[in-house]
Write an enzyme that holds these catalytic residues in place. Structure first.
Site, short mmCIF file in Angstrom:
data_model
loop_
_atom_site.label_atom_id
_atom_site.label_comp_id
_atom_site.label_asym_id
_atom_site.label_seq_id
_atom_site.Cartn_x
_atom_site.Cartn_y
_atom_site.Cartn_z
N ASP A 7 33.76 39.56 39.11
CA ASP A 7 34.11 40.78 39.83
C ASP A 7 34.11 40.50 41.33
O ASP A 7 33.06 40.23 41.91
CB ASP A 7 33.09 41.88 39.49
CG ASP A 7 33.58 43.25 39.89
OD1 ASP A 7 34.57 43.35 40.64
OD2 ASP A 7 32.98 44.23 39.44
N ASP A 8 35.27 40.51 41.95
CA ASP A 8 35.42 40.30 43.39
C ASP A 8 35.17 38.86 43.82
O ASP A 8 34.80 38.60 44.97
CB ASP A 8 34.51 41.24 44.22
CG ASP A 8 34.82 42.71 44.03
OD1 ASP A 8 35.74 43.04 43.28
OD2 ASP A 8 34.13 43.53 44.67
N CYS A 38 39.20 47.08 40.73
CA CYS A 38 38.53 46.87 39.44
C CYS A 38 39.19 47.51 38.23
O CYS A 38 39.58 46.83 37.29
CB CYS A 38 37.11 47.39 39.51
SG CYS A 38 36.02 46.37 40.49
N ARG A 68 41.33 45.50 35.17
CA ARG A 68 40.80 45.32 33.81
C ARG A 68 41.76 45.88 32.76
O ARG A 68 41.95 45.30 31.68
CB ARG A 68 39.43 46.01 33.70
CG ARG A 68 38.35 45.20 34.36
CD ARG A 68 37.23 46.04 34.96
NE ARG A 68 36.76 45.34 36.14
CZ ARG A 68 35.82 44.40 36.12
NH1 ARG A 68 35.18 44.14 34.99
NH2 ARG A 68 35.49 43.75 37.21
N LYS A 88 30.58 44.24 32.71
CA LYS A 88 31.13 45.48 33.28
C LYS A 88 32.39 45.90 32.53
O LYS A 88 33.29 45.10 32.34
CB LYS A 88 31.44 45.24 34.75
CG LYS A 88 32.16 46.37 35.45
CD LYS A 88 32.14 46.16 36.94
CE LYS A 88 33.28 46.87 37.63
NZ LYS A 88 33.25 46.64 39.08
N HIS A 101 34.21 49.48 32.93
CA HIS A 101 34.99 50.18 33.96
C HIS A 101 36.37 50.63 33.49
O HIS A 101 37.33 50.65 34.27
CB HIS A 101 35.11 49.32 35.23
CG HIS A 101 35.08 50.15 36.47
ND1 HIS A 101 35.21 49.63 37.74
CD2 HIS A 101 34.96 51.50 36.63
CE1 HIS A 101 35.16 50.61 38.62
NE2 HIS A 101 35.00 51.75 37.97
N SER A 157 31.02 50.33 38.04
CA SER A 157 30.58 49.36 39.05
C SER A 157 29.09 49.48 39.34
O SER A 157 28.51 50.56 39.26
CB SER A 157 31.37 49.55 40.34
OG SER A 157 32.70 49.16 40.13
N HIS A 199 30.28 41.43 42.77
CA HIS A 199 30.50 42.74 43.39
C HIS A 199 29.20 43.17 44.06
O HIS A 199 28.13 42.99 43.49
CB HIS A 199 30.88 43.72 42.26
CG HIS A 199 31.37 45.05 42.70
ND1 HIS A 199 30.55 45.99 43.27
CD2 HIS A 199 32.61 45.61 42.64
CE1 HIS A 199 31.26 47.09 43.53
NE2 HIS A 199 32.51 46.88 43.16
N ASP A 203 38.69 39.56 38.83
CA ASP A 203 39.46 40.81 38.71
C ASP A 203 40.26 41.14 39.96
O ASP A 203 41.20 41.92 39.92
CB ASP A 203 38.54 41.99 38.34
CG ASP A 203 37.63 42.41 39.49
OD1 ASP A 203 37.29 41.57 40.34
OD2 ASP A 203 37.24 43.59 39.52
N ASN A 204 39.84 40.58 41.09
CA ASN A 204 40.57 40.79 42.36
C ASN A 204 39.93 39.90 43.42
O ASN A 204 38.94 39.20 43.14
CB ASN A 204 40.56 42.27 42.80
CG ASN A 204 39.19 42.93 42.81
OD1 ASN A 204 38.92 43.80 41.98
ND2 ASN A 204 38.32 42.49 43.70
N LYS A 255 40.35 41.85 48.64
CA LYS A 255 40.32 42.96 47.68
C LYS A 255 40.98 44.23 48.23
O LYS A 255 40.83 44.56 49.41
CB LYS A 255 38.86 43.26 47.34
CG LYS A 255 38.60 44.54 46.57
CD LYS A 255 37.15 44.69 46.23
CE LYS A 255 36.86 46.03 45.58
NZ LYS A 255 35.52 46.08 44.97
MG MG Z 1 36.44 43.98 41.45
#
Ligand code: MG
Length: 469
Positions: free
Chosen positions: A31-32, A71, A75, A128, A130, A153, A231, A283-284, A304
């Protein structure tokens, strides 16, 4: 050729393989995590030996895109093989789902887990989610047998009066208290810990993932391990604190690297490495407004929340020793290709009753051909911001490179040549009017193609919602 890869290759080629043996799939989704945050992608100070080995034995993809720069839609795109505009999971009203959101991934969407269920795969979502936290949107309703993780998150549901994390990020050593974030940890449909002790969360995701692999070693399985790190707020186990010269963020990535090592060791120990495909991606891009608590996009512009390359081009590795020849792949791929690719590799089909956006990457993965992906559409908050075709990328909309606020339509589109200009530094629209016209038409056709998509899911609220604390 060493014995194990040779064995894997022979099993793969065998007609028996196609009829009786499906490969296992593991997606490790961060994540991130930024493009520049792994040793194998050029980071000079974060040690990632397990992931570097994964890249060395597997394939490092240098032009691989997440479905979206934030996010929830990212996903949705990964799991459905469709741009999130189609499922209603990108929204002008609200970028992502929050604890007071009533929406989620619509039931009529078909996920990778549901595709693989046709071949009797065991399926688990760890980490996660989300994609909706109400019972009708949880992983168990989307083809997963098992779920363990946080439903949204890790910074959501901050309790009243807790310190402002943004201020804390000014201090590179700031370490938050997990009790300030009233985020539940769930097992299947139940809350089992609230607030989740996030200090040990990466470790516990890893233990559950290893257990799932051990429990299903004799049948095909799909593990979707979606780390809640890196994240913000950053959390990690005691054993990794203060170890990285990159600071707290580096420590967190080194725990994720350890986690990947545990998964790979388990696959090797159980001799599953000869029939398991592991994909590692993010994810980003990095959350740049959190300074040293956010990652790095390396040579890419912005991070992001933006449709610059730093927002959506993510460090990606495919690993299947003996099946995928080790190499660096400089062709395009995207997370929306995984469903179609996994369907192909497992001998089943992607859904045929709807518009899909994924390509089958298996020729490029097997080393028998090129990636069929030659274009990518950059959506952001339900607006088509940019389009890429071959090396050319045309921006129509942009936002702030760090805060991703100030979304605006450009007076005239900006054109970049991504292979000669990885950082999107040299704008060349005036010199290339035919390319601008071609990409503008391509974008218009794509927008028309997405008309009739499912309604916005992210904007809907739970009436009368109140936070617990
Ligand atoms: Mg993210």
């Amino acid at each position: 050729m060493k014995l194990k890869p040779l064995l894997a290759f022979l099993i793969w080629c065998s007609p028996l393989f196609a009829s009786h043996h499906q490969p296992n799939f593991v997606i490790i989704f961060c994540d991130d995590l930024g493009y520049g945050d792994l040793g194998s992608f050029g980071n000079p100070t974060i040690r990632t030996p397990h992931l570097d080995r994964l890249a060395h034995e597997g394939q490092k993809w240098t032009q691989f895109y997440s479905a979206d720069p934030i996010c929830t839609p990212s996903r949705a795109g990964l799991l459905t093989g469709r741009y999130p505009i189609r499922s209603g999971m990108t929204s002008a009203a609200r970028g992502v789902l929050f604890p007071n959101s009533s929406g989620g991934l619509p039931q009529k969407e078909v996920t990778i887990a549901e595709v693989l269920k046709q071949k009797n795969y065991a399926t688990a979502a760890v980490g996660k989610w989300h994609l909706g936290h109400l019972p009708q949107h949880l992983p168990m309703t989307q083809g997963f047998d098992f779920y363990y993780g946080i439903p949204y998150s890790n910074d959501m549901a901050k309790i009243k009066g807790a310190p402002n994390y943004r201020a804390g990020a000014e201090d590179p050593d700031y370490y938050p208290d997990f009790k300030d974030f009233d985020v539940p940890l769930m097992e299947d449909e139940k809350n089992v810990e609230w607030p989740a002790d996030q200090n040990t969360i990466s470790k516990r995701y890893t233990e559950r993932s290893v257990q799932f692999i051990e429990d299903n070693k004799d049948r095909p399985f799909f593990l979707y391990l979606a780390h809640s790190m890196p994240h913000i707020p950053l959390f990690l186990s005691e054993a990794f604190r203060g170890k990285s010269i990159r600071g707290l963020y580096g420590d967190v990535i080194e725990e994720i690297d350890w986690s990947a090592g545990q998964i790979l060791d388990t696959l090797r120990r159980l001799n599953l490495d000869i029939k398991t495909i592991v994909v590692f991606t993010s994810d980003n891009g990095p959350w740049l407004s959190f300074k040293t608590h956010g990652g790095s996009a390396g040579p890419l512009r912005a991070g992001k929340g933006t449709t610059f390359e730093g927002g959506q081009r993510v460090p990606t590795i495919f690993w299947a020793p003996g099946i995928f020849p080790p190499r660096v792949v400089n062709e395009m791929g995207a997370s929306i290709d995984l469903l179609t690719t996994f369907a192909s590799l497992s001998g089943t089909n992607a859904p045929m009753d709807r518009k899909m956006d994924g390509y089958d990457l298996s020729p490029a993965l097997m080393g028998t051909g090129r990636s069929p992906r030659n274009e990518f559409f950059y959506w952001n908050r339900a607006v088509l911001h940019a389009v890429r075709s071959g090396p050319w990328k045309l921006h129509f909309w942009q936002n702030h490179p760090v805060t991703y606020s100030r979304v605006h339509k450009l007076d005239t589109p900006e054109l970049y040549h991504l292979e000669k200009d990885i950082s999107e530094a040299y704008e060349i629209a005036t010199a290339n009017p035919d390319i601008v016209t071609y990409l503008t038409q391509k974008a218009e056709m794509h927008k028309q193609d997405t008309e009739g998509s499912l309604p916005d899911q992210n904007g809907a609220l739970i009436p009368g919602f109140k936070y617990r604390r």
